[in-house]
Design an enzyme around this catalytic site. Structure first.
Site, PDB file in Angstrom:
ATOM      1  N   HIS A 134       4.161 -18.927  -6.328  1.00  0.00           N
ATOM      2  CA  HIS A 134       4.212 -19.236  -4.902  1.00  0.00           C
ATOM      3  C   HIS A 134       2.906 -19.881  -4.434  1.00  0.00           C
ATOM      4  O   HIS A 134       2.921 -20.828  -3.634  1.00  0.00           O
ATOM      5  CB  HIS A 134       4.477 -17.959  -4.103  1.00  0.00           C
ATOM      6  CG  HIS A 134       5.824 -17.372  -4.375  1.00  0.00           C
ATOM      7  ND1 HIS A 134       6.179 -16.096  -3.999  1.00  0.00           N
ATOM      8  CD2 HIS A 134       6.919 -17.892  -5.003  1.00  0.00           C
ATOM      9  CE1 HIS A 134       7.423 -15.855  -4.381  1.00  0.00           C
ATOM     10  NE2 HIS A 134       7.889 -16.933  -4.989  1.00  0.00           N
ATOM     11  N   SER A 137      11.400 -21.226  -5.825  1.00  0.00           N
ATOM     12  CA  SER A 137      10.599 -20.761  -4.689  1.00  0.00           C
ATOM     13  C   SER A 137       9.233 -21.440  -4.610  1.00  0.00           C
ATOM     14  O   SER A 137       8.688 -21.610  -3.515  1.00  0.00           O
ATOM     15  CB  SER A 137      10.436 -19.240  -4.738  1.00  0.00           C
ATOM     16  OG  SER A 137       9.952 -18.832  -5.997  1.00  0.00           O
TER      17      SER A 137
END
Length: 316
Positions: free
Chosen positions: A195, A144
């Site tokens: 992230h 991610s």
């Protein structure tokens, strides 16, 4: 290799279904390779998650640097894999077509490594500034972070339009930050630093020196990498490369020149373009006539008239 416990992996089944609906031949090679690699390591992990996840304690203090390579390719469960690879499917189709397969592969490798390095730096900084050793032990795994970096690139190349974040329209240029907050609002257990590291790496590429450094590091073969020269047209019968293509008629133009990318994305969000891709793929399989422009692309009236004139000229 150790296998995961057997059972019904619903997320994996949905992912495979989505890939086959888009069509294997419609997915460019590097994107397809990344999907296959992540699915393979999900089914056949090189190491257990606690031995492949990334943390300051394991990577920096214990010098286990192989985790920089292992952590992006391993996922916690089938749903973690599904959401990451479904996002990769869309971003890969869009960005690999734009950048060309060789440069896109270079970007993926660079982003995978840099995202891990930036993540370690963020966790180390938090541990030092907040005097909280627990940050050194935070262990992250998954693709991610790289996806957030790719999202920054996609929004940079397609600045127009809006993304739907929790039901609210957000301009594409702010979508990464809104999604960063939204994900941790609805799923607090995810890695905020991981992230954020992806977003920072993406910004280093689009607004910082990273792209220039990558070009220099590419060395002798960088001159053969035409970022707009490797254009592909995808359909259910495969993909074929167009002749060398320069958007302004000749090589040498910078890719940072302002362009109206809404003319190519039709102002659609990622989800809408992926849905259009599925429909286009199904339409192409069931129709023998000319296929519609792929993945949400549309032509203006002037461009369509030019195409028709070219067709008439070719038939003369």
């Amino acid at each position: 290799m150790q296998r995961r416990s057997r059972g019904i992996n619903t997320g994996l089944i949905l992912l495979l279904s989505q890939i086959f609906h888009v069509g294997i031949s419609n997915i460019p090679p590097v994107t397809l390779a990344i999907l296959i690699l992540n699915i393979w390591f999900f089914l056949n992990p090189l190491k257990p998650l606690f031995e492949s996840c990334l943390s300051v304690e394991k990577c920096y203090q214990q010098k286990d640097w192989q985790r920089l390579l292992l952590s992006p390719l391993h996922h916690a469960d089938d749903w973690h894999l599904y959401f990451n690879m479904a996002s990769m499917l869309w971003k890969g189709i869009n960005l690999e077509r734009r950048l060309g397969s060789r440069w896109f592969a270079y970007v993926i490798v660079t982003f995978s490594l840099l995202t891990g390095v930036v993540y370690l730096f963020l966790e180390f900084a938090l541990a030092e500034f907040m005097n909280e050793p627990g940050f050194r032990r935070n262990c992250a795994v998954g693709f991610s972070g790289v996806l957030f970096a790719l999202k920054v690139l996609n929004n940079h190349y397609c600045p127009g339009g809006f993304a739907n974040i929790l039901g609210f329209p957000v301009p594409n240029r702010f979508a990464c930050w809104a999604e960063l907050v939204a994900i941790h609002f609805i799923s607090p257990g995810t890695s905020f630093a991981g992230h954020l590291a992806g977003i920072l790496v993406g910004l280093m590429y689009t607004h910082g020196p990273l792209k220039k450094i990558m070009k220099k590091c590419a060395g002798i073969f960088s001159s053969s990498m035409h970022y707009y020269g490797h254009q592909y047209h995808f359909n259910s019968s495969g993909y074929s490369r167009y002749p060398e293509y320069y958007p302004y008629g000749q090589p040498g133009y910078s890719e940072d020149i302002s362009r109206n990318y809404d003319a190519y994305t039709a102002g659609l969000s990622e989800e809408e373009q992926l849905e259009r891709a599925l429909r286009a793929s199904l339409w192409d399989r069931g129709t023998s006539g000319p296929s519609p422009p792929p993945y949400g692309f549309h032509l203006s009236a002037e461009e369509e008239m030019r195409r028709q004139r070219l067709r008439r000229f070719d038939h003369q």
